[in-house]
Each structure stands twice: as C-alpha cells, then as structure tokens.
Motif scaffolding. Structure first.
Motif, short mmCIF file in Angstrom:
data_model
loop_
_atom_site.label_atom_id
_atom_site.label_comp_id
_atom_site.label_asym_id
_atom_site.label_seq_id
_atom_site.Cartn_x
_atom_site.Cartn_y
_atom_site.Cartn_z
N ASP A 240 -35.67 24.02 46.83
CA ASP A 240 -34.99 22.85 47.38
C ASP A 240 -33.69 23.23 48.07
O ASP A 240 -33.35 22.68 49.10
N TRP A 241 -32.95 24.16 47.45
CA TRP A 241 -31.64 24.54 48.00
C TRP A 241 -31.39 26.03 47.86
O TRP A 241 -31.54 26.60 46.78
N LYS B 267 -31.47 23.24 54.33
CA LYS B 267 -31.64 23.51 52.89
C LYS B 267 -30.63 24.53 52.37
O LYS B 267 -30.75 25.01 51.24
N HIS C 21 -34.44 19.93 40.86
CA HIS C 21 -34.47 20.73 42.09
C HIS C 21 -34.47 22.22 41.77
O HIS C 21 -33.82 22.66 40.83
N ARG D 196 -33.79 26.12 38.01
CA ARG D 196 -34.22 24.72 38.22
C ARG D 196 -33.20 23.82 37.56
O ARG D 196 -32.94 23.92 36.38
#
Ligand code: ACO
Length: 323
Positions: free
Chosen positions: A245-246, A270, A303, A322
C-alpha cells in the motif's frame, strides 16, 4: 505465530525552520539548485542546547500517547542515531530516564541512515523470541551538529528531527496477511566506508569532525541497493509490489526516491515523501514519514508498508510491516 505489532507512532521536529534561502546566505548556493537536485525546500534545526535525546523523548511521548500506553509499560528502547548526545552512555538510556521508565533495557543502534530499519529489525527479533513484550523504536538525529557549514555540497542536504514507533506482541497465522512486522532484511558492505563518513571520534584521537560524502557514488549505490533489497523483501514473503500500500523510504533526496520508485515500478502516489519539508534526517526520516502518513490518514490499519533505507557503511535494508 508471535508477531511485533505496531501500537502507535509519533514525531517531533525542532521549531526552527531553515529554508534554502537561509542557507544561500551562508554558502554559495540557491533555492533553484537545491530544489532541482534534491527536492528539499526547508529543514528543521535543533536549538542551541537541544540534544538528540530531547528530540527523541518528545517523539517517544507522542508515540506512547498514540499507543495509549505509559512508559512504565515499556520494557525495551532501541534508539537509532549517528548523532548521540555523548560518546557514552547510549542516548537511549537518557530517553529511558526522561520518560520515567525504570525497568527493562535501552540501547543505541548505529547504522546511520539505515538506523531505523536496523533498530526495528532488532526490536522485532527481541519481541518475537520473548525477550520483551513492549518496545519503543526511535530514530533521532541532530545532523546539523556534524555538518561542515562551509561545504555547499553536503550542508544543504540534512536536517534534524525524531520519530518513534511503539511495538507490542500479537498473534498471527505466520503468513503475509498477518498484522505486524513480516520480515526485515539487513545488509552492509564496509568497503564503501570512505564514500560517506564523519571524521574523528573517540578511538581516532581526534574530536568529532564533519560529514564527508562522495555524492554521485552514493547516489548510484543507493538506487541499486534499495531496488535489490525491496525485491528481496517481497520475494521472501511471496508478495508482489501491487500488494504494497505504501512505500515509506528513507528520505535522502527526491531524485533517489524517484529513481528507486521508477526502478522497482511503484507509482509515485504510493510513496510517502517528506524530504521537501524535513530534508535528510538520517535515522529519523522513516519514522517521521511514517508519522506523517498516519497523521494525515493515508496509512490505515491493515495496510502493507515497505520501509527501506541506505546509509553510511554502506548499510541498507528493508522491513515489511502490516499496520
Ligand atoms: N549549490 C550550488 N551548486 C552546487 C551545490 C550547491 N548546494 N553543491 C554542489 N554544487 C555544484 C558543484 O560544485 C558542481 O559544480 P562544478 O560543476 O562547477 O564543479 C556542480 O554543482 C555539480 O556537482 P555534483 O556533486 O556533481 O552534483 P550532483 O548532480 O551529483 O548533485 C547531490 C549533488 C545532490 C549531492 C547528488 O550527488 C546526490 O543526490 N547524491 C546522493 C547523496 C545523498 O543524498 N546522500 C545522503 C546521505 S546517503 C543516503 O541517505 C542514501
């Protein structure tokens, strides 16, 4: 499976802002050169008498508040810094005292700009093997103190700050869907010592000197090593880049961030970027970026975050976390 789970993070930046125009009054440079080559617009500078431990303590207090726990609940502090208050004892012990934590252990980790990735790996290992149940991982630096303010090729690049992350213990299935630190991947290659270092120090017999860097060489190694360690982290967990996600990278400079993102193939949207406001804060840059992403709501529970850094040594590494 026992996992180290993020409970909260926090940040602290010194009040004083130094813009590129401010630096142009000290050395022969200008805002356009700095922005084009680095993406940096301003950095924070610690006040006279404000030490790395002061920055770290403020960031730690913010992280503990976000986690909803007190210092007495902690049993480990791992603090990453290349700019400790003193040669010894560890700056982490000063933070421990300032927070009022009276038990457990506190120590420093030194891997320069990769420091936070290393510190997180160490704390995660200790939590997973049962040596601690709640840990504070801090990256804190006062690089303004080790800059040669007559060298325009280095003094424009760095700033001061601190960020912190509180970890607790959770249970997972042992796969990539778990919350917490999924894996860490650390590397170093001491042959490159002379490309980025600070001269002087206790055993060399000379007072602590200034940061010296071969900028172009560092740039080339950074992009190559960072792309490789990102690939290694994904492969180790059976993940593909789309599942991330990032990207929360060490904020060395905008061109390294962009080149690495392009090479690994992650879209710019991202990537969490703070280098424009903070410059390169070495070990503090990843937790500062993390705290920025959490504070503005981009990073949400569940995420998948990929943290990566490279720095003097050379050292480099990545963590998959995570949230
Ligand atoms: N302002 C104006 N001119 C400057 C400045 C400045 N601040 N600094 C250097 N110059 C000049 C040089 O003197 C040189 O002039 P010359 O051609 O007349 O000799 C010219 O600009 C080009 O210098 P280079 O050093 O070749 O510039 P380069 O394009 O490589 O950019 C930079 C320099 C920004 C440092 C780049 O090499 C870089 O990004 N390196 C990565 C290093 C880094 O970010 N390190 C952080 C620590 S490690 C880490 O965190 C990964």
């Amino acid at each position: 499976m026992r996992r180290s789970v993020a409970l909260g993070c926090g940040a602290y930046l010194p009040e004083r802002r130094m813009t590129n125009d401010d630096i142009a009054r000290i050395v022969d440079t200008d805002d356009q050169w700095i922005v084009e080559r680095t993406g940096i617009r301003e950095r924070r500078i610690a006040a006279v008498g404000e030490r790395t431990s002061d920055l770290a303590t403020r960031a730690a207090e913010a992280a503990l508040a976000a986690a909803g726990i007190g210092a007495s609940d902690l049993d480990l502090i791992v603090l990453a810094t290349a700019t400790p208050d003193d040669t010894f004892p560890a700056t982490a012990t000063k933070v421990q005292a300032a927070l009022g934590m009276r038990r457990g252990a506190a120590f420093d980790v030194q891997a320069v700009c990769s420091g936070f990735v290393y510190a997180l790996a160490v704390a995660d290992s200790m939590l997973r093997c049962g040596q601690a149940a709640t840990a504070l991982v801090i990256g804190a630096e006062t690089f303004s103190r080790i800059l040669d303010w007559t060298d325009r090729s280095t003094c424009v690049l760095f700033g001061d700050g601190a960020g912190a992350l509180v970890l607790g213990v959770g249970e997972g299935q042992g796969d990539k869907r778990d919350r917490g630190v999924l894996s860490s991947h650390l590397h170093s290659d001491g042959r490159y010592h002379d490309l980025l270092y600070v001269d002087g120090g206790p055993s060399s017999g000379a007072a602590v000197g200034h940061l010296r860097m071969a900028g172009r060489d560092v740039f080339k190694h950074a992009v190559t090593n960072l792309s490789a360690v990102v690939e290694e982290a994904l492969t180790a967990n059976g993940l593909v880049l789309d599942e991330v996600d990032w990207l929360v990278p060490h904020q060395a400079n905008r061109r390294i961030l962009d080149s690495t993102a392009r090479k690994i193939g992650i879209p710019a949207e991202k990537v969490i970027v703070t280098v424009d406001r903070h410059a390169n804060t070495s070990a503090a840059s990843i937790p500062l970026a993390l705290a920025a992403g959490v504070a503005d709501g981009r990073i949400q529970r569940g995420h998948l975050l990929l943290l990566e850094a490279m720095g003097g040594g050379f050292t480099w590494g990545a963590n998959l976390l995570r949230w």
